[in-house]
Design an enzyme around this catalytic site. Sequence first.
Site, mmCIF file in Angstrom:
data_model
loop_
_atom_site.group_PDB
_atom_site.id
_atom_site.type_symbol
_atom_site.label_atom_id
_atom_site.label_comp_id
_atom_site.label_asym_id
_atom_site.label_seq_id
_atom_site.Cartn_x
_atom_site.Cartn_y
_atom_site.Cartn_z
ATOM 1 C CD GLU A 297 -4.020 5.638 11.707
ATOM 2 O OE1 GLU A 297 -3.681 6.264 10.693
ATOM 3 O OE2 GLU A 297 -5.176 5.268 11.940
ATOM 4 C CG ASP A 298 -0.943 1.085 10.465
ATOM 5 O OD1 ASP A 298 -1.932 1.525 11.085
ATOM 6 O OD2 ASP A 298 -0.921 0.896 9.243
ATOM 7 C CG HIS B 168 -1.717 1.240 1.401
ATOM 8 N ND1 HIS B 168 -2.571 1.802 0.470
ATOM 9 C CD2 HIS B 168 -1.689 2.102 2.447
ATOM 10 C CE1 HIS B 168 -3.041 2.947 0.944
ATOM 11 N NE2 HIS B 168 -2.524 3.154 2.142
ATOM 12 C CG ASP C 114 -23.388 15.652 -24.717
ATOM 13 O OD1 ASP C 114 -24.177 14.794 -24.282
ATOM 14 O OD2 ASP C 114 -23.327 16.811 -24.281
#
Length: 712
Positions: free
Chosen positions: A76-77, A48, A260
Amino acid sequence: MIRANDIIDKVADYYPSADFDIIRKAYAYSAYAHRNQVRLSGEPYMVHPIEVANILAEMKMDVASIAAGLLHDTLEDDPMTSIEDLNLRFGDEITALVEGLTKINKIKFKSSREHQAENYRKMILAMVKDIRILIIKLADRVHNMRTLDFQKSDRRQAIAQETLDIYSPLANRLGISWIKQELEDQSLRYLQPAIYRELEDKVARKELENRAFIETIIKLVQRNLSHSGINAQVSGRLKHFYSIYRKMVRRDIAFEQIYDIIAFRILVADKAECYNVLGIIHTLWRPLPSRFKDFIGIPKANMYQSLHTTVIGPDGRHVEFQIRTHEMHQIAEMGIAAHWHYKEGYQLDDHDRKQMDWLRQMIEWQQDVDNPGEFLDSVKIDLFSEAVYVFTPTGEVKELPSGSTPIDMAYSIHSKVGDHCSGAKVNGKLVPLRYQLKNGEMVEIVTSTRQHPNKDWLAFVRTSKARTKIRQWVKKEEERRSIELGRELCEKAFSRVKQSFNQTLKSGKMQAAAEEFSLKHAEALLAAIGRGKLSARQVINRIFPELRKPQKGKGEKEDKKSAQKPVRDGISIKDIDDVMVRFAKCCNPLPGDDVVGFITRGRGLAIHRRNCRHVDHGNSERYMDVSWNLERSSSHLVKIKVMCEDAKGLLVALGTAISSQGANITSGSLKTTIDQKAHCYFEIQIKDLDHLKRVKMALRGVKGVYQVARIS
Ligand code: MN
C-alpha cells in the site's frame, strides 16, 4: 526499538527449526520500502510493522504470518512494491496474506448500517480465504490503538469507534480474548476519556484493599485444594475496564456498587479436576445458581471452554471463579490463533484445514450469545444465501432462503397462517418469532386469531412474500387507525361549533367536502385528519361557511392550532405512520423510556411513560403501542436532582460533567441545607435514556456527589 533478532529469538523459542531467513528478508525488504516514511509519533515508520510482527510472534504464529506482519503495509505504501515482486521474493503464501491485508485496508467503514453490511461482507470474504489475514489485521489494530495518541483528535474518535464496532467483536468471535479486551479498553479510553480516567483513579485508590482481598481468597482456595490433593494454579485479577463500564451503564449504577470487579481463575490438569474444584468452591461458599455456566460441557462456538461460577464470598461479596484446564486456558486466550502455534512442519496440516472449514461455518452461522444481533446479523442476509430445508409437522419439506424465520415459514404455508402466526415450535420447543431456522428442523407454527402482523417483523423476515403481506396489512391497519382518530377529532370539533358530526356524515356533506379536498370519499377525509394533514376545523369551514364569519379572529387562530403538523419527534407508532403526536407534560417521556400512546379526544395521540400515574390501564382500547425510533435524534427536557456536599466550585464541576456528555443545561438551581449539603436541580436537554444514564454516571463521578436522580 525491536530488532529482527528479537523477533527471531521469540520464534526460535517455540519453533527452533523455522526458516529464519524469510523473517530477515521480510524485515530488510520492509525497512527499505518504508525508508522515507515517518509515523505521526516522529519515529521511523518501520517501528509499526516490527511491532505488529512482534505481537504475532508473541502469539506464536507461524513464520508466514510473521513475515506478512512485517510486510503488511509495503504494497500500500511503497509504489515500488508490486504483487509480482513480493511473489518472486517471498512466494505465494506470504504474498497472498499481504494482498489480503491490503484489500482489508482499502475497505472504508462507514457508519450507516447498509454500508456496514457490505463492508463486513468484503471483510469476511477476504478473511475466509485465510483466517491468518484477520489475525494479522487484529495485531495491526492492536498496535495502532496503542499509539493512537499521536492521531488528531477527531481521527482518534473515529478509529476508536471503528475498533469497538468491528475489530473487538471480530477478536471475540475468533476467541482471542486478550485482543478483545485490550481493544475494548483502548477504545473506551478515547471514546469516554473522563470515565476511563475515573475508573483508573478509583481502581488505583482501592488497589491495596483489592490486593489483600485477592491474596486472602487465593490462600484459602489453595489450602482447600491441596487438602484434596489437587495441584492448581490460582490467580485473581481485576476485570477489564470496558466490562466494568458496560456493567455500570447497563445496570445504571456507580462504580462503588459493583462488587464483582475481581475475577479468579483456577487452572488444573484435566477436565475431571475442573468439576472437583467446582465442588470444593461450592462447599466453601454458597453459589449463586443463576450465575453458574458450564462451557466445558457445552463449549462456546468460538471454542471457549471453562466453568464459571459466582459465589457469595467473605463479607457477602460476590466472587467470580473461572475453572479450566491449562489447555482450555490457552485456547481461551488465543482462540483460533492457538491453531497456528508452530507444531511441526511448514504446511497447514489436515487438522488445521478442518479448523478453517469449521471456522468458515462458524462465521456463516454463529450467533454470538453475548452480543446478539450486533455483528453478523447484517451480513447473514445475503452472504451465503443458500437454502435451508425444514419440515412441517406432517413431514412435508419446505425450502426457504437461509436466515428465514418461523414467520417466513408461516407465510409460505398460507397468507392467513402468516397473518395470525403467534409463535412457533422447533423440534417441539417454543422459539421466538425471529428465530432463524436451521436445516432439518421440524417447525410447527402456532396461530392465534388475536395475533396480527407487526411492523417489527419487517426487521427480520427474509422472504419477499412475508415482507409484502406484512406491508399490506400494516398499511390497512394504519388506514383504519387514522380513520378512527380522524373521527374522534371531528366529533370533538363539530360539537364545539354545536353541529352533529353523525348527521353531517349521513347527509353526504362529508363526501362533498372530501371531493373539494380532492379526496375520494369521506373515509379518506377522516384518515387525512387523523394523519394531521388536514384539520377538523378546515373541514368545518368548508361545510359550514356561515360559522366562519362571526368568530373570524378566534377561528383562524384555532385553525392554526389544530392543524399542527404531526410532531413525531423520534417516536414511531406501531402500524401507523402519520398521526398527531404530542408528549405528555405530566411525565416527560424520554427516548428509551417504556411508553404508551393514548388516543385523546380531539388532540391526537399523547405519549406517556407506561408507569405514569395518568395512564389508565382499565381503558385499554384507547391505548396504542408505540416505540421509539432511536435513529432520529432530537432532544428532550429532563429534570434531575443532584444531592452533594456543599463545596466550592461544585456547581461548576457538575456543569462540566453534564456538558462532558454533550448535554445542554437549560436551567439550574441550588439549595443548601443546614448540614452542609446541597440539592442541585438541573433541567437538561437529553437525546435518550442511554444519554441520560451517561450523564448520571458522569455526575456520580464528581467528588462529593451522593445521589443523582431524575425527577418529574
Ligand atoms: Mn498497519
